[in-house]
Design a protein around this motif. Sequence first.
Motif, short mmCIF file in Angstrom:
data_model
loop_
_atom_site.label_atom_id
_atom_site.label_comp_id
_atom_site.label_asym_id
_atom_site.label_seq_id
_atom_site.Cartn_x
_atom_site.Cartn_y
_atom_site.Cartn_z
N VAL A 81 0.83 -1.20 0.00
CA VAL A 81 0.00 0.00 0.00
C VAL A 81 0.87 1.26 0.00
N ALA A 82 1.89 1.26 0.84
CA ALA A 82 2.78 2.43 0.91
C ALA A 82 3.46 2.68 -0.43
N ALA A 83 3.92 1.60 -1.07
CA ALA A 83 4.61 1.74 -2.37
C ALA A 83 3.67 2.28 -3.44
N LEU A 84 2.44 1.76 -3.48
CA LEU A 84 1.50 2.19 -4.51
C LEU A 84 1.01 3.62 -4.27
N LEU A 85 0.79 3.97 -3.01
CA LEU A 85 0.36 5.34 -2.73
C LEU A 85 1.46 6.34 -3.06
N SER A 86 2.72 5.96 -2.78
CA SER A 86 3.84 6.83 -3.13
C SER A 86 3.92 7.04 -4.63
N TYR A 87 3.72 5.94 -5.38
CA TYR A 87 3.76 6.04 -6.85
C TYR A 87 2.61 6.90 -7.36
N ALA A 88 1.39 6.72 -6.77
CA ALA A 88 0.20 7.40 -7.27
C ALA A 88 0.32 8.92 -7.17
N LYS A 89 1.18 9.41 -6.29
CA LYS A 89 1.34 10.86 -6.15
C LYS A 89 2.15 11.46 -7.30
N ASN A 90 2.93 10.62 -7.98
CA ASN A 90 3.73 11.11 -9.10
C ASN A 90 3.85 10.02 -10.16
N PRO A 91 2.75 9.69 -10.82
CA PRO A 91 2.75 8.54 -11.74
C PRO A 91 3.47 8.84 -13.05
N ASP A 92 3.96 7.79 -13.67
CA ASP A 92 4.59 7.86 -14.98
C ASP A 92 3.48 8.01 -16.03
N PRO A 93 3.53 9.00 -16.90
CA PRO A 93 2.47 9.20 -17.89
C PRO A 93 2.34 8.05 -18.89
N GLU A 94 3.38 7.21 -19.01
CA GLU A 94 3.33 6.08 -19.92
C GLU A 94 2.83 4.80 -19.25
N VAL A 95 2.52 4.90 -17.97
CA VAL A 95 2.07 3.73 -17.21
C VAL A 95 0.68 4.01 -16.64
N HIS A 96 -0.21 3.04 -16.77
CA HIS A 96 -1.56 3.17 -16.24
C HIS A 96 -1.74 2.14 -15.13
N LEU A 97 -1.93 2.62 -13.92
CA LEU A 97 -2.16 1.76 -12.76
C LEU A 97 -3.66 1.65 -12.52
N VAL A 98 -4.15 0.43 -12.54
CA VAL A 98 -5.57 0.17 -12.32
C VAL A 98 -5.70 -0.69 -11.06
N VAL A 99 -6.33 -0.15 -10.04
CA VAL A 99 -6.51 -0.87 -8.79
C VAL A 99 -7.99 -1.19 -8.62
N ALA A 100 -8.31 -2.47 -8.49
CA ALA A 100 -9.68 -2.89 -8.20
C ALA A 100 -9.80 -3.13 -6.70
N HIS A 101 -10.76 -2.50 -6.08
CA HIS A 101 -10.93 -2.57 -4.62
C HIS A 101 -12.40 -2.82 -4.33
N ALA A 102 -12.68 -3.80 -3.46
CA ALA A 102 -14.06 -4.19 -3.21
C ALA A 102 -14.85 -3.15 -2.43
N GLY A 103 -14.18 -2.17 -1.84
CA GLY A 103 -14.88 -1.21 -1.00
C GLY A 103 -15.07 -1.78 0.39
N GLY A 104 -15.82 -1.10 1.21
CA GLY A 104 -16.03 -1.59 2.57
C GLY A 104 -14.90 -1.20 3.49
N ALA A 105 -14.92 -1.75 4.69
CA ALA A 105 -13.96 -1.35 5.72
C ALA A 105 -12.56 -1.89 5.50
N LYS A 106 -12.46 -3.11 4.95
CA LYS A 106 -11.14 -3.71 4.77
C LYS A 106 -10.34 -2.94 3.72
#
Length: 324
Positions: A81-106
Amino acid sequence: MTPVSLASVLLVLGDEELLATRAIAGAVDAAKAVDPGVDVHDHEAGALNPGEIAELLGPSLFGGRRVLIVRAGQDARKDLVAALLSYAKNPDPEVHLVVAHAGGAKGKAFADGLRAAGAEVVPATKLKGHRDRVSFVRDEFRRGGGRCTEDAAEALLAAVGNDLRELASACSQLLADTDGRIGADTVARYYRGRAEVSGFTVADAAMAGDLPGALEALRWALHVGVDPVPVADAIADGVRTVARVSSAGRGSAYQLASSLGMPAWKIEKAQRVGRGWSPEGLADAMYAAAECNAAVKGGADDRGYALERAVVAVVAARKASVSR
């Protein structure tokens, strides 16, 4: 293509499988429209580590557009989570990160962090109200270039059930087999002549352990004249599919699709259902399905009763699986 589907970071939020699958596929298709040679990586969050993420999201020696799909984001460990959140703040324009999340508390902090970092959000929550499902059916026909009356949508829900994937498949089939103008009479005629659909509705409910739903679907099918043979075949197919997918081991549906020779959506569905089954329970269900097939195809005096016995036996096998 929409700006959302080409976002550098896309959060697909919700636990409705069909809507989530469509959002992910739309992101991949949009990237391929820009670069047909796009490199697509598809992973389960629980099986990834930060080192792999750094490699998948880092600069490529060969350049080119990439898509990284991270499924079940709610299962990601803290370091991922820490690695992905760090990346999401400054993403590479040639890379598309798609995260599927079920929602809810978890894993809620992960979803909130992606949203705060500027991720585009595509809702994929389950439709809880009947009116929402009626609207979904009517929208499906519009997407396919057809038209559907409200009473036809109601009739289709009564015939197929509430599963969105089954409903979407039914809408697609009706559009393919008609002129696209769907009324309640169209649905009634079609489902009297398409026994396999109600057969799979019975099988799905039985495999999920829903005895009242399975028996209701079975009695409806027999009432409108569905032949018992395809219903028996659907029950057997439902058990076999879950058994095959369960024995294939862990892995994403897309990774298993080629080796099992099944579409990814069918594997995803079997994986979801299979979580409630033990090997012993599946063996009992397979025996019940085989007995049912023999009775129905061997000219039993009461084929409807043979089907009811099979449904009860399959649901009992699932309940025994949970208690083991």
